[in-house]
Design a protein around this motif. Structure first.
Motif, short mmCIF file in Angstrom:
data_model
loop_
_atom_site.label_atom_id
_atom_site.label_comp_id
_atom_site.label_asym_id
_atom_site.label_seq_id
_atom_site.Cartn_x
_atom_site.Cartn_y
_atom_site.Cartn_z
N VAL A 115 -1.18 -0.50 -3.04
CA VAL A 115 -0.54 0.79 -2.76
C VAL A 115 -1.55 1.75 -2.13
N MET A 116 -2.76 1.83 -2.69
CA MET A 116 -3.77 2.73 -2.14
C MET A 116 -4.13 2.35 -0.71
N ARG A 117 -4.22 1.07 -0.45
CA ARG A 117 -4.55 0.61 0.89
C ARG A 117 -3.50 1.10 1.89
N CYS A 118 -2.26 1.01 1.50
CA CYS A 118 -1.17 1.46 2.36
C CYS A 118 -1.22 2.98 2.55
N ALA A 177 3.06 8.77 4.06
CA ALA A 177 4.16 7.79 4.03
C ALA A 177 5.09 8.11 2.87
N SER A 178 6.34 7.74 3.02
CA SER A 178 7.31 7.91 1.94
C SER A 178 7.16 6.76 0.96
N THR A 200 4.27 -2.92 1.13
CA THR A 200 3.58 -3.69 0.09
C THR A 200 4.44 -4.81 -0.48
N GLY A 201 5.74 -4.78 -0.20
CA GLY A 201 6.64 -5.78 -0.76
C GLY A 201 6.95 -5.56 -2.23
N LEU A 223 3.45 10.65 0.28
CA LEU A 223 2.31 10.26 -0.54
C LEU A 223 1.03 10.46 0.26
N VAL A 224 0.08 11.16 -0.35
CA VAL A 224 -1.19 11.40 0.33
C VAL A 224 -2.34 11.08 -0.62
N PRO A 225 -3.39 10.49 -0.07
CA PRO A 225 -4.57 10.23 -0.90
C PRO A 225 -5.31 11.54 -1.18
N THR A 226 -5.92 11.63 -2.32
CA THR A 226 -6.68 12.82 -2.70
C THR A 226 -8.12 12.71 -2.21
N ALA A 227 -8.87 13.79 -2.40
CA ALA A 227 -10.29 13.77 -2.07
C ALA A 227 -11.02 12.75 -2.95
#
Length: 158
Positions: A47-50, A57-58, A66-67, A100-104
């Motif tokens: 999930v993090m990779r995506c 991404a939604s 990711t399937g 969805l966004v990655p954090t610092a």
């Protein structure tokens, strides 16, 4: 030849898969020795990779990429949020939807992991003159397998 047939036309592909799996186990185990790295399950890594590659991404997009079933994705997202690695933000055009966004912290974690991986693999003693070709081949395999994994998960392509 059917997909369930045990005969191989080129055993090098089976050998390649075997080496990739062994390397993944070694790399993963070694990364866990770094107490500064946030530990992730295999699902959370996917999930993090995506999300890292497609910030904003939604959840539906991440599930398709990711399937993962929506229930498994929901659990992974909750866990990643609790670890401080992902934030859900409202979609600017439709407030009912989230992105969805990655954090610092996720960015720092990924930088630390990538540095760790680079040091680990470069110290292994392999000749790196063919590294670009190896990377290209592995990326081609990943792209070639992605649609197959999505079909198995029941994901419809647009």
């Amino acid at each position: 030849m059917s997909r369930s047939d045990d005969r191989h036309t080129d055993t090098r592909y089976a050998d390649l898969a075997d080496v990739i799996l062994a390397l993944a186990r070694i790399i993963n185990a070694d990364a866990h020795s770094d107490t500064g790295v946030v530990e992730l399950t295999a699902t959370e890594v996917n999930v993090m990779r995506c999300v890292d590659r497609q910030p904003g991404a939604s959840p539906s997009t991440v599930a398709a990429a990711t399937g993962l079933q929506r229930s498994n994705l929901s659990r992974a997202l909750r866990d990643l949020e609790s670890k401080g690695l992902i934030e859900r933000v409202a979609d600017e055009t439709d407030g009912r939807q989230v992105r969805l966004v990655p954090t610092a912290l996720a960015a720092r974690n990924l930088r630390r992991l990538r540095g760790h991986w680079s040091r680990l693999l470069s110290a292994a003693g392999a000749d790196d003159h063919d590294l670009d070709a190896v990377l290209a081949t592995l990326r081609d395999l990943e792209l070639g397998l992605a649609p197959s994994a999505q079909r198995k998960a029941g994901v419809q392509r647009p």
